[in-house]
Scaffold this active site. Structure first.
Site, PDB file in Angstrom:
ATOM      1  N   LYS A 125      73.696  19.702 158.663  1.00  0.00           N
ATOM      2  CA  LYS A 125      73.378  20.062 159.387  1.00  0.00           C
ATOM      3  C   LYS A 125      74.103  21.520 160.073  1.00  0.00           C
ATOM      4  CE  LYS A 125      69.560  22.700 158.373  1.00  0.00           C
ATOM      5  NZ  LYS A 125      68.249  22.537 157.154  1.00  0.00           N
ATOM      6  N   ASP A 165      69.302  28.900 156.096  1.00  0.00           N
ATOM      7  CA  ASP A 165      67.547  28.081 156.541  1.00  0.00           C
ATOM      8  C   ASP A 165      67.140  28.919 157.757  1.00  0.00           C
ATOM      9  OD1 ASP A 165      66.602  25.671 157.241  1.00  0.00           O
ATOM     10  OD2 ASP A 165      66.973  26.167 159.100  1.00  0.00           O
TER      11      ASP A 165
HETATM   12  P1  NAP Z   1      63.556  32.586 156.970  1.00  0.00           P
HETATM   13  O1  NAP Z   1      63.469  33.353 156.424  1.00  0.00           O
HETATM   14  O2  NAP Z   1      63.930  32.778 158.488  1.00  0.00           O
HETATM   15  O3  NAP Z   1      62.074  32.550 157.705  1.00  0.00           O
HETATM   16  C1  NAP Z   1      61.184  31.799 158.546  1.00  0.00           C
HETATM   17  C2  NAP Z   1      59.576  32.216 158.950  1.00  0.00           C
HETATM   18  O4  NAP Z   1      59.751  31.081 159.906  1.00  0.00           O
HETATM   19  C3  NAP Z   1      59.413  33.754 159.991  1.00  0.00           C
HETATM   20  O5  NAP Z   1      58.109  34.210 158.828  1.00  0.00           O
HETATM   21  C4  NAP Z   1      59.218  33.875 161.183  1.00  0.00           C
HETATM   22  O6  NAP Z   1      59.260  34.376 161.783  1.00  0.00           O
HETATM   23  C5  NAP Z   1      58.927  32.095 160.873  1.00  0.00           C
HETATM   24  N1  NAP Z   1      59.730  31.091 162.245  1.00  0.00           N
HETATM   25  C6  NAP Z   1      60.280  31.012 162.528  1.00  0.00           C
HETATM   26  N2  NAP Z   1      60.683  30.120 163.660  1.00  0.00           N
HETATM   27  C7  NAP Z   1      59.260  30.335 164.302  1.00  0.00           C
HETATM   28  C8  NAP Z   1      58.457  30.489 165.949  1.00  0.00           C
HETATM   29  N3  NAP Z   1      59.565  29.353 166.369  1.00  0.00           N
HETATM   30  N4  NAP Z   1      57.351  30.565 165.573  1.00  0.00           N
HETATM   31  C9  NAP Z   1      56.913  30.827 164.875  1.00  0.00           C
HETATM   32  N5  NAP Z   1      57.633  31.225 163.158  1.00  0.00           N
HETATM   33  C10 NAP Z   1      58.484  30.819 163.037  1.00  0.00           C
HETATM   34  O7  NAP Z   1      63.646  30.922 156.790  1.00  0.00           O
HETATM   35  P2  NAP Z   1      63.111  29.904 155.962  1.00  0.00           P
HETATM   36  O8  NAP Z   1      64.669  29.617 154.912  1.00  0.00           O
HETATM   37  O9  NAP Z   1      61.897  30.301 155.035  1.00  0.00           O
HETATM   38  O10 NAP Z   1      62.794  28.659 156.272  1.00  0.00           O
HETATM   39  C11 NAP Z   1      60.933  27.828 156.973  1.00  0.00           C
HETATM   40  C12 NAP Z   1      61.452  26.157 156.938  1.00  0.00           C
HETATM   41  O11 NAP Z   1      62.012  25.871 155.798  1.00  0.00           O
HETATM   42  C13 NAP Z   1      62.551  26.125 157.617  1.00  0.00           C
HETATM   43  O12 NAP Z   1      61.807  24.804 158.502  1.00  0.00           O
HETATM   44  C14 NAP Z   1      63.678  25.463 156.927  1.00  0.00           C
HETATM   45  O13 NAP Z   1      64.305  24.488 157.921  1.00  0.00           O
HETATM   46  C15 NAP Z   1      62.557  24.772 155.597  1.00  0.00           C
HETATM   47  N6  NAP Z   1      63.675  24.886 155.072  1.00  0.00           N
HETATM   48  C16 NAP Z   1      64.079  26.042 154.176  1.00  0.00           C
HETATM   49  C17 NAP Z   1      64.624  25.525 153.191  1.00  0.00           C
HETATM   50  C18 NAP Z   1      65.094  27.239 152.668  1.00  0.00           C
HETATM   51  O14 NAP Z   1      65.486  27.327 150.723  1.00  0.00           O
HETATM   52  N7  NAP Z   1      65.786  28.162 153.212  1.00  0.00           N
HETATM   53  C19 NAP Z   1      64.598  24.589 152.648  1.00  0.00           C
HETATM   54  C20 NAP Z   1      64.474  22.846 153.102  1.00  0.00           C
HETATM   55  C21 NAP Z   1      63.829  23.756 154.207  1.00  0.00           C
HETATM   56  P3  NAP Z   1      59.707  35.632 162.408  1.00  0.00           P
HETATM   57  O15 NAP Z   1      60.778  36.489 161.567  1.00  0.00           O
HETATM   58  O16 NAP Z   1      59.199  35.942 162.835  1.00  0.00           O
HETATM   59  O17 NAP Z   1      60.370  34.887 163.392  1.00  0.00           O
END
Ligand code: NAP
Length: 450
Positions: A125, A165
């Site tokens: 990561k 991510d």
């Molecule tokens: P993303 O597109 O950047 O979206 C993240 C979302 O969560 C946004 O709406 C953001 O709001 C919100 N957020 C982030 N940090 C926050 C905080 N501290 N408090 C409140 N809201 C928060 O990211 P993503 O890819 O969807 O990832 C979301 C989760 O899934 C993470 O835990 C990531 O590790 C996990 N994940 C992602 C993938 C993937 O393929 N992308 C795979 C496995 C797991 P704002 O925009 O206002 O910050």
């Protein structure tokens, strides 16, 4: 068990001030008790001591110039945790909260998640404490280029393959790949989550959200139930949340919430996906603007959240999908969900529920799909992207989606049969952790002390 306790105490001394990392390690090690007690070989080979120590940690300065001509500096990380099963694989997170402890927790989780997919990928990561919010396209590009000016020498299609991510999507992957190509002269599959125009895989964008919903579908099917007609709570409004919502609609459920760091949106009629995509994918706007198109929805700002948790989990529903970030669902939130009759929780985010919240779900005997199992569809489809790149093929949407369904089903079966084998059939935390651990640990033993 003193072996586990001693390992955690030692970790706190050798890797100080990494709370999220200890939390992830403790959760995994606690559930490994039954297998560690009956298998002396793991202790003899110091497997858990080796597993909690990354093979390699790279920390570096990321200097870049903002639009005002001022030099800015961020901290970059890549943690190459475990390569027993294959090249390091795991995303890059760009968020101001990023520090070594957060990247280590994510990397540690990734080892077991990747093992569970059954695919040949190790765990890693990375990221930076860079905040993409409010930055111009030029600033994002200059930051990504500087990040790769250091990272390029540590990654490669058979050694370490990063993906996206939080804060890293196709745009950032594009800038990073471009700089990698310029520095190395190689056009290879060193990143996943690439644009469909130049090597990306269909379904990669949707995979984590879709996979998380498939996982819920399999948990419910085992109880003779389905998603059809269920009211669902989703947190987050990013990549994972959007495609969780999309798949929930396709399978006949009704998602009524989403959230971002400014607050929670509750639309009883069902979240309008087109409006959400336009706001978040196109305009990158705040969630409250949803009310302009849908005045019948309600926006709850963070300032109005309950002191002991998150507004989204206090809304009555049958299913919950935490898809934003770590520790976004507290013990009080879990109690509220159970009291309101939630029957299943499937985690799209990594470690979104605190350890106390997980205990509430397990005690209540509801279906609970931990992130490392339920959100593994993203990394699994990344591996499918690597396979397509390596064989110079391009598979159709239906083909990749079908493979994703099969992988998610196998992950569910692996976690649930292992849970049953160890006498706790309802406990997919235990099942997922032991199933992932066994593969990695046995591979480590076979590969010798390296
Ligand atoms: P993303 O597109 O950047 O979206 C993240 C979302 O969560 C946004 O709406 C953001 O709001 C919100 N957020 C982030 N940090 C926050 C905080 N501290 N408090 C409140 N809201 C928060 O990211 P993503 O890819 O969807 O990832 C979301 C989760 O899934 C993470 O835990 C990531 O590790 C996990 N994940 C992602 C993938 C993937 O393929 N992308 C795979 C496995 C797991 P704002 O925009 O206002 O910050």
């Amino acid at each position: 068990m003193t072996y586990i306790h001693d390992t955690i105490v030692k970790l706190q001394k050798t890797s100080p001030a990494q709370a999220e990392f200890y939390q992830a390690v403790e959760e995994v090690l606690d559930s490994l008790q039954p297998i560690l007690e009956t298998n002396e070989k793991y202790k003899l080979h110091s497997i858990i001591e080796r597993m909690v120590e990354p093979e390699r940690q790279i920390m570096f300065r990321v200097p870049w110039v903002d639009d005002q001509g001022k030099v800015q500096v961020n901290k970059g990380y890549r943690i190459e945790f475990n390569s027993a099963l294959g090249p390091y694989k795991g995303g890059l997170r760009f968020h101001p909260s990023v520090n070594a402890g957060i990247i280590k927790f994510l990397g540690f989780e990734q080892i077991f998640k990747n093992a569970l997919t059954g695919l040949p990928i190790g765990g890693g990561k990375g990221g930076a404490n860079f905040d993409p919010k409010g930055k111009s396209d030029g600033e994002i590009m200059r930051f990504c280029q500087s990040f790769i000016n250091e990272l390029y020498r540590h990654i490669g299609p058979t050694t370490d393959v990063p993906a996206g991510d939080i804060g890293v999507g196709a745009r950032e992957i594009g800038y990073m790949f471009g700089q990698y190509k310029r520095l190395t002269g190689n056009y290879d599959g060193v990143f996943t989550g690439k644009s469909l125009l130049w090597g990306g895989s269909l379904v990669r964008k949707e995979a984590t959200g879709y996979g998380c919903v498939y996982f819920a579908q399999y948990m419910l099917a085992d109880k003779g139930d389905s998603l059809a007609g269920k009211q669902c709570l989703v947190s987050g409004a990013g990549n994972v949340a959007i495609y969780t919502i999309e798949k929930l609609y396709e399978l006949g459920a009704r998602p009524v919430t989403c959230s971002d760091s400014s607050g929670t949106l509750y639309h009883e009629a069902g979240i309008d996906l087109a409006t959400l995509k336009e706001l978040k994918e196109v305009r990158k706007a705040r969630l409250s603007e949803y009310l302009v198109a849908h005045p019948d929805a309600r926006f709850i700002p963070v300032t109005d959240y309950p002191a002991d948790g998150h507004a989204v989990w206090r809304i009555p529903a049958q299913l919950a999908f935490p898809c934003a970030t770590q520790n976004e669902l507290t013990e009080a939130d879990a109690q509220a969900l159970v009291a309101n009759g939630v029957i299943a929780v499937s985690e799209g985010a990594n470690m979104p529920s605190t350890q106390d919240a997980v205990e509430v779900f397990l005690d209540a005997r509801i279906c609970y799909g931990p992130g490392k199992a339920a959100n593994a569809g993203g990394v699994a489809t990344s591996q499918l992207e690597m396979a397509q790149n390596a064989s110079m093929q391009r598979w159709s949407f239906e083909e990749v989606d079908e493979k994703l369904k099969v992988i998610m089903k196998n992950i569910y079966l692996s976690a649930s049969t292992t849970a049953a084998e160890f006498g706790e059939p309802h406990n997919l935390v235990l099942g997922a952790n032991i199933a992932g651990f066994r593969k990695v640990a046995d591979a480590m033993i076979e590969q010798g002390v390296v």
